[in-house]
Design a protein around this motif. Structure first.
Motif, PDB file in Angstrom:
ATOM      1  N   MET A 131       0.845  -1.201   0.000  1.00 54.33           N
ATOM      2  CA  MET A 131       0.000   0.000   0.000  1.00 54.33           C
ATOM      3  C   MET A 131       0.882   1.253   0.000  1.00 54.33           C
ATOM      4  SD  MET A 131      -2.956   1.001   2.716  1.00 54.33           S
ATOM      5  CE  MET A 131      -1.822   1.290   4.041  1.00 54.33           C
ATOM      6  N   THR A 189       2.165   4.927   0.853  1.00 52.83           N
ATOM      7  CA  THR A 189       2.089   5.735   2.067  1.00 52.83           C
ATOM      8  C   THR A 189       1.415   7.059   1.728  1.00 52.83           C
ATOM      9  OG1 THR A 189       4.126   4.773   2.799  1.00 52.83           O
ATOM     10  CG2 THR A 189       3.439   6.777   3.916  1.00 52.83           C
ATOM     11  N   ASP A 239      -5.259  12.771  14.287  1.00 52.29           N
ATOM     12  CA  ASP A 239      -4.282  11.681  14.130  1.00 52.29           C
ATOM     13  C   ASP A 239      -4.989  10.336  14.020  1.00 52.29           C
ATOM     14  OD1 ASP A 239      -2.232  13.427  14.197  1.00 52.29           O
ATOM     15  OD2 ASP A 239      -1.610  13.009  16.263  1.00 52.29           O
ATOM     16  N   SER A 240      -5.997  10.143  14.894  1.00 54.30           N
ATOM     17  CA  SER A 240      -6.667   8.836  14.877  1.00 54.30           C
ATOM     18  C   SER A 240      -7.506   8.673  13.609  1.00 54.30           C
ATOM     19  CB  SER A 240      -7.502   8.621  16.140  1.00 54.30           C
ATOM     20  OG  SER A 240      -8.549   9.538  16.187  1.00 54.30           O
ATOM     21  N   GLU A 264      -6.766   9.998  10.643  1.00 51.14           N
ATOM     22  CA  GLU A 264      -5.813   9.715   9.556  1.00 51.14           C
ATOM     23  C   GLU A 264      -5.461   8.231   9.539  1.00 51.14           C
ATOM     24  OE1 GLU A 264      -3.291  13.886   9.277  1.00 51.14           O
ATOM     25  OE2 GLU A 264      -2.545  12.235  10.492  1.00 51.14           O
ATOM     26  N   LYS A 265      -5.199   7.709  10.735  1.00 53.74           N
ATOM     27  CA  LYS A 265      -4.819   6.299  10.863  1.00 53.74           C
ATOM     28  C   LYS A 265      -5.990   5.404  10.433  1.00 53.74           C
ATOM     29  CE  LYS A 265      -2.348   3.581  14.363  1.00 53.74           C
ATOM     30  NZ  LYS A 265      -3.117   2.405  14.652  1.00 53.74           N
ATOM     31  N   PHE A 266      -7.183   5.779  10.878  1.00 56.36           N
ATOM     32  CA  PHE A 266      -8.390   5.014  10.554  1.00 56.36           C
ATOM     33  C   PHE A 266      -8.589   4.948   9.036  1.00 56.36           C
ATOM     34  CE2 PHE A 266     -13.205   5.057  10.284  1.00 56.36           C
ATOM     35  CZ  PHE A 266     -13.399   3.764  10.745  1.00 56.36           C
ATOM     36  N   ARG A 323      -6.319   5.483   6.661  1.00 57.44           N
ATOM     37  CA  ARG A 323      -5.189   4.832   5.987  1.00 57.44           C
ATOM     38  C   ARG A 323      -5.177   3.322   6.219  1.00 57.44           C
ATOM     39  NH1 ARG A 323      -1.447   8.066   7.941  1.00 57.44           N
ATOM     40  NH2 ARG A 323      -1.079   6.748   9.735  1.00 57.44           N
ATOM     41  N   GLU A 324      -5.399   2.928   7.476  1.00 60.71           N
ATOM     42  CA  GLU A 324      -5.195   1.511   7.808  1.00 60.71           C
ATOM     43  C   GLU A 324      -6.481   0.684   7.777  1.00 60.71           C
ATOM     44  OE1 GLU A 324      -3.069   1.297  11.489  1.00 60.71           O
ATOM     45  OE2 GLU A 324      -1.411   2.509  10.721  1.00 60.71           O
ATOM     46  N   ARG A 325      -7.618   1.340   7.998  1.00 63.74           N
ATOM     47  CA  ARG A 325      -8.870   0.577   8.096  1.00 63.74           C
ATOM     48  C   ARG A 325      -9.731   0.733   6.836  1.00 63.74           C
ATOM     49  NH1 ARG A 325     -11.921  -3.234   9.165  1.00 63.74           N
ATOM     50  NH2 ARG A 325     -13.680  -3.067  10.589  1.00 63.74           N
ATOM     51  N   PRO A 327      -8.022  -0.034   2.760  1.00 64.37           N
ATOM     52  CA  PRO A 327      -7.971  -1.457   2.370  1.00 64.37           C
ATOM     53  C   PRO A 327      -9.346  -2.067   2.085  1.00 64.37           C
ATOM     54  CG  PRO A 327      -6.572  -1.054   4.283  1.00 64.37           C
ATOM     55  CD  PRO A 327      -7.376   0.189   4.067  1.00 64.37           C
ATOM     56  N   THR A 378     -10.031   8.649   0.700  1.00 60.16           N
ATOM     57  CA  THR A 378     -10.627   7.337   0.432  1.00 60.16           C
ATOM     58  C   THR A 378     -11.935   7.506  -0.332  1.00 60.16           C
ATOM     59  OG1 THR A 378     -11.259   5.214   1.417  1.00 60.16           O
ATOM     60  CG2 THR A 378     -11.820   7.198   2.680  1.00 60.16           C
TER      61      THR A 378
END
Ligand SMILES: Cc1cc2nc3c(=O)[nH]c(=O)nc-3n(C[C@H](O)[C@H](O)[C@H](O)COP(=O)(O)OP(=O)(O)OC[C@H]3O[C@@H](n4cnc5c(N)ncnc54)[C@H](O)[C@@H]3O)c2cc1C
Length: 208
Positions: free
Chosen positions: A1, A3, A27-28, A30-32, A34-36, A39, A92
């Motif tokens: 994936m 970055t 921050d949370s 962005e992470k959500f 990107r990572e959740r 995908p 997304t």
């Protein structure tokens, strides 16, 4: 994936939630995203729905109440915060932000801005928690860009109104627990001046 690098042109916003809470939340998110969420894009595309566990996570994160005032159970985000969240979710596929964005946007703002205190107390906390999802019903088969030409009628019958008409393209309609429905309450007055907004609960008789 790949970055992702997120750029935020905004500095501290003193009119908003406090800076450290805002930074943590961003921050949370962005992470959500990107990572959740990223995908899961192919699954959303294939199944034409957002997985229900993701919707539940969004509710837990407070996304369904972002711009609903804190006194009614929301996070009280202002426009700048809202834009920042939209930039994050712009990385997304749109359906992820549409489900909560409609809820806190056109679905809730009519009540936030113009609702009575009773309406705010009744609906906003449920919307902020995601217990009920809201929708905004203006567009009709014969009325889109020219929204003021809408034909749905609202005729007073004793202490209530009877609404008659057809709406289309209503985001969140399959899931919504309440709708803000635009209808012509004064048939003698053409254009937008004859139109009123009605809160319609999903289990109202005759709604299909
Ligand atoms: C993804 C999505 C979500 C939506 N969600 C909602 C929702 O939650 N609630 C809701 O009420 N509606 C919703 N809508 C409906 C949306 O508001 C309407 O699609 C929009 O108002 C346009 O109406 P229409 O599709 O009937 O197109 P029309 O109004 O028929 O327009 C068709 C085309 O003609 C052009 N056109 C129209 N009038 C003129 C003019 N006078 N001069 C030049 N060109 C013109 C338009 O630009 C367009 O290209 C949604 C639509 C979409 C696509």
């Amino acid at each position: 994936m790949d970055t992702l690098v997120f750029h935020f042109p905004y500095g501290e916003n003193p009119m908003s939630i406090d800076h450290s809470t805002r930074t943590q939340l961003i921050d949370s998110l962005e992470k959500f995203v990107r990572e959740r969420l990223i995908p899961l894009e192919a699954i959303v595309e294939k199944e034409d729905r957002i997985p229900s566990d993701v919707v539940e996570e969004m509710k837990t994160m407070g996304l369904f109440g972002l711009s609903i005032p804190e006194e009614y159970g929301g996070l009280g985000f202002n426009m700048l915060d809202d834009v920042t969240v939209n930039i994050i979710f712009g990385h997304t596929t749109p359906p992820f932000s549409t489900i909560f964005g409609t809820n806190i946007g056109i679905g809730a703002q009519g009540i936030v801005i113009d609702g009575t205190e009773d309406q705010k107390k009744k609906y906003l906390p449920q919307m902020a928690s995601g217990q009920i999802i809201s929708a905004f019903a203006m567009t009709e088969p014969g009325s889109g860009s020219d929204a003021a030409s809408l034909k749905t009628t609202a005729i007073k019958d004793g202490s209530h109104y009877v609404l008659n008409g057809t709406k289309r393209y209503i985001t969140n309609a399959p899931e919504a627990g309440i709708f803000t429905v635009m209808a012509r309450s004064d048939p003698k007055t053409p254009g937008s001046a004859g139109i009123s907004a009605f809160i319609v609960e999903r289990d109202s008789p005759g709604l299909s």
